[in-house]
Design an enzyme around this catalytic site. Structure first.
Site, short mmCIF file in Angstrom:
data_model
loop_
_atom_site.label_atom_id
_atom_site.label_comp_id
_atom_site.label_asym_id
_atom_site.label_seq_id
_atom_site.Cartn_x
_atom_site.Cartn_y
_atom_site.Cartn_z
N ALA A 9 0.86 -1.25 0.06
CA ALA A 9 -0.09 -0.06 0.09
C ALA A 9 0.82 1.28 0.09
CB ALA A 9 -0.83 0.06 1.30
N THR A 99 2.53 -8.36 -8.63
CA THR A 99 4.10 -8.51 -8.43
C THR A 99 4.66 -9.18 -9.45
OG1 THR A 99 3.69 -8.48 -6.26
CG2 THR A 99 5.98 -8.96 -6.87
N HIS A 154 12.14 0.75 -18.54
CA HIS A 154 11.66 0.98 -17.36
C HIS A 154 12.44 2.02 -16.59
CE1 HIS A 154 8.86 -2.47 -18.28
NE2 HIS A 154 8.22 -1.74 -17.40
N HIS A 155 11.91 2.69 -15.51
CA HIS A 155 12.43 3.53 -14.71
C HIS A 155 13.64 2.82 -14.02
CE1 HIS A 155 10.47 1.40 -11.53
NE2 HIS A 155 9.23 1.35 -12.31
N LYS A 158 13.31 0.03 -10.88
CA LYS A 158 12.71 -1.50 -11.27
C LYS A 158 13.55 -2.21 -10.80
CE LYS A 158 10.18 -4.13 -14.32
NZ LYS A 158 9.09 -4.62 -13.33
N THR A 165 6.22 -7.91 -17.94
CA THR A 165 5.48 -7.95 -19.37
C THR A 165 6.14 -8.23 -20.45
OG1 THR A 165 4.30 -5.90 -18.20
CG2 THR A 165 4.24 -6.00 -20.68
P1 NAD Z 1 7.62 -0.30 -4.88
O1 NAD Z 1 8.62 -0.82 -4.52
O2 NAD Z 1 6.95 1.11 -5.15
O3 NAD Z 1 6.38 -0.80 -3.91
C1 NAD Z 1 6.42 -1.98 -3.46
C2 NAD Z 1 5.99 -1.90 -2.06
O4 NAD Z 1 5.84 -3.06 -1.43
C3 NAD Z 1 7.04 -0.94 -1.02
O5 NAD Z 1 6.37 -0.02 -0.39
C4 NAD Z 1 7.65 -2.11 -0.22
O6 NAD Z 1 7.97 -1.46 1.08
C5 NAD Z 1 6.49 -3.14 0.08
N1 NAD Z 1 6.76 -4.21 0.65
C6 NAD Z 1 7.68 -4.91 0.65
N2 NAD Z 1 7.55 -6.15 1.28
C7 NAD Z 1 6.05 -6.06 1.75
C8 NAD Z 1 5.60 -7.22 2.59
N3 NAD Z 1 5.94 -8.28 2.91
N4 NAD Z 1 4.15 -7.08 2.74
C9 NAD Z 1 3.62 -5.58 2.07
N5 NAD Z 1 4.29 -4.90 1.43
C10 NAD Z 1 5.75 -5.00 1.25
O7 NAD Z 1 7.22 -1.12 -6.42
P2 NAD Z 1 5.83 -0.74 -7.48
O8 NAD Z 1 6.54 0.14 -8.52
O9 NAD Z 1 4.71 -0.65 -6.54
O10 NAD Z 1 5.79 -2.25 -8.02
C11 NAD Z 1 5.29 -3.34 -6.91
C12 NAD Z 1 5.51 -4.54 -8.16
O11 NAD Z 1 4.34 -4.46 -8.79
C13 NAD Z 1 6.85 -5.04 -8.55
O12 NAD Z 1 7.01 -6.03 -8.92
C14 NAD Z 1 6.41 -4.30 -10.09
O13 NAD Z 1 7.43 -4.77 -11.00
C15 NAD Z 1 4.95 -4.86 -10.20
N6 NAD Z 1 4.08 -3.82 -11.14
C16 NAD Z 1 3.31 -4.71 -11.95
C17 NAD Z 1 2.42 -3.99 -12.73
C18 NAD Z 1 1.21 -4.84 -13.38
O14 NAD Z 1 0.64 -4.33 -14.04
N7 NAD Z 1 1.08 -5.97 -12.92
C19 NAD Z 1 2.50 -2.79 -13.03
C20 NAD Z 1 3.51 -2.02 -12.32
C21 NAD Z 1 4.58 -2.47 -11.16
#
Ligand code: NAD
Length: 269
Positions: A9, A99, A154-155, A158, A165
């Site tokens: 979140a 994820t 990507h940024h 990552k 994807t």
């Molecule tokens: P991010 O690093 O900004 O956010 C991830 C969050 O998860 C962080 O705040 C972290 O502290 C938290 N976290 C870590 N361990 C945790 C746990 N055990 N319980 C709960 N929270 C925990 O990353 P993001 O850019 O938000 O991306 C998150 C994931 O989603 C990545 O794997 C990314 O590649 C993926 N993603 C998927 C899509 C999609 O369309 N499926 C799109 C964008 C990103």
């Protein structure tokens, strides 16, 4: 009303979904879960996301969150994925796992979980990418002798490569050609690589800046190139797609689902 738990979140995707919740009046947030080390713990989920106050404090207790939930949306970290999948299965709460970079060993855990709840793993929840997956499947099948290359950008934050994807696009191409991606994929090229083997599916990765996500699939032959591509300019497309999918998944029986099922259900209704 569908009761939603957002895991991750305090992350980029988690905050984006929390900002968009207002567009989904039939979804109500019952818990926002962050890692035990998150600075957002105890803060209001909405406020820490830059949205309106939601009256739900950020917690690290997923088990407690699952008591009062119809669906979980998890965009957090691959390292915690198995634990999250098992917790949702035990509580019989449907899970949308967004994820990426998931370990290969997770397949068994997902299969087991799908016996007790609905599970959908989506490397990309945007509508555009899911249409692109279908187009790539078709193009790869129609042009079996063209060299197929996937390029993604990507940024700089990552952590996994190639992107989930890009791998999904590779799997779609392999399905279209009825070959195994594991056997055809080339994830890196350096040094004296020799000529390109026929049938190879190549990946190239670019990282930098604040790029939300760009994917190009190139089909190259003597005299022409077909380029199929997608550019995400705002991660809200993933967040909106995730919320739409979660609303659908909450109604499904135990089993494995894919984004394709969500779109097919939409076309049928
Ligand atoms: P991010 O690093 O900004 O956010 C991830 C969050 O998860 C962080 O705040 C972290 O502290 C938290 N976290 C870590 N361990 C945790 C746990 N055990 N319980 C709960 N929270 C925990 O990353 P993001 O850019 O938000 O991306 C998150 C994931 O989603 C990545 O794997 C990314 O590649 C993926 N993603 C998927 C899509 C999609 O369309 N499926 C799109 C964008 C990103």
């Amino acid at each position: 009303m569908t009761r939603v738990v957002v895991v991750g979140a305090a992350g980029r995707m988690g905050r984006s979904m929390l900002r968009l919740l207002g567009e989904f009046p039939d979804l109500t947030l019952t818990a926002a879960v962050a890692s035990g080390r998150s600075a957002a713990l105890g803060q209001d989920a909405g406020s820490q996301a830059g949205a309106a106050v939601l009256g739900v404090p950020v917690t690290a207790d997923l088990a407690a969150a699952l008591v009062d939930a119809d669906v979980v949306i998890d965009f957090s970290t691959a390292a915690a994925a198995a634990e999250h999948v098992r917790a949702c299965a035990q509580a019989r709460v449907p899970l949308l796992l967004g994820t990426t970079g998931l370990p290969e060993g997770l397949e068994g855990v997902l299969g087991e979980a799908a016996k007790s709840t609905a599970v959908l793993v989506a490397a990309n929840t945007s509508l555009g990418i899911n249409v692109l997956l279908e187009l790539v499947r078709q193009a790869a099948a129609a042009l079996p002798d063209y060299d197929l290359e996937i390029v993604e950008v990507h940024h700089r934050h990552k952590v996994d490569a190639p992107s989930g994807t890009a791998l999904a696009l590779g799997r779609a191409a392999a399905e279209g050609r009825q070959v195994s991606l594991a056997e055809q994929a080339a994830y890196a090229r350096q040094g004296h690589t020799g000529p390109r083997p026929a049938g190879q599916i190549g990946f190239a990765v670019v990282r930098g800046g604040d790029v939300v996500g760009e994917h190009d699939v190139l089909l190259l032959a003597g005299g022409e190139r077909l380029r199929l591509g997608h550019v995400a300019t705002d991660r809200a497309v993933f967040a909106r797609g995730a919320l739409t999918t979660a609303r659908w998944l909450a109604q499904q029986r135990p089993g494995r689902y894919a984004m394709r099922d969500v779109f097919l259900a939409k076309t049928k209704s």
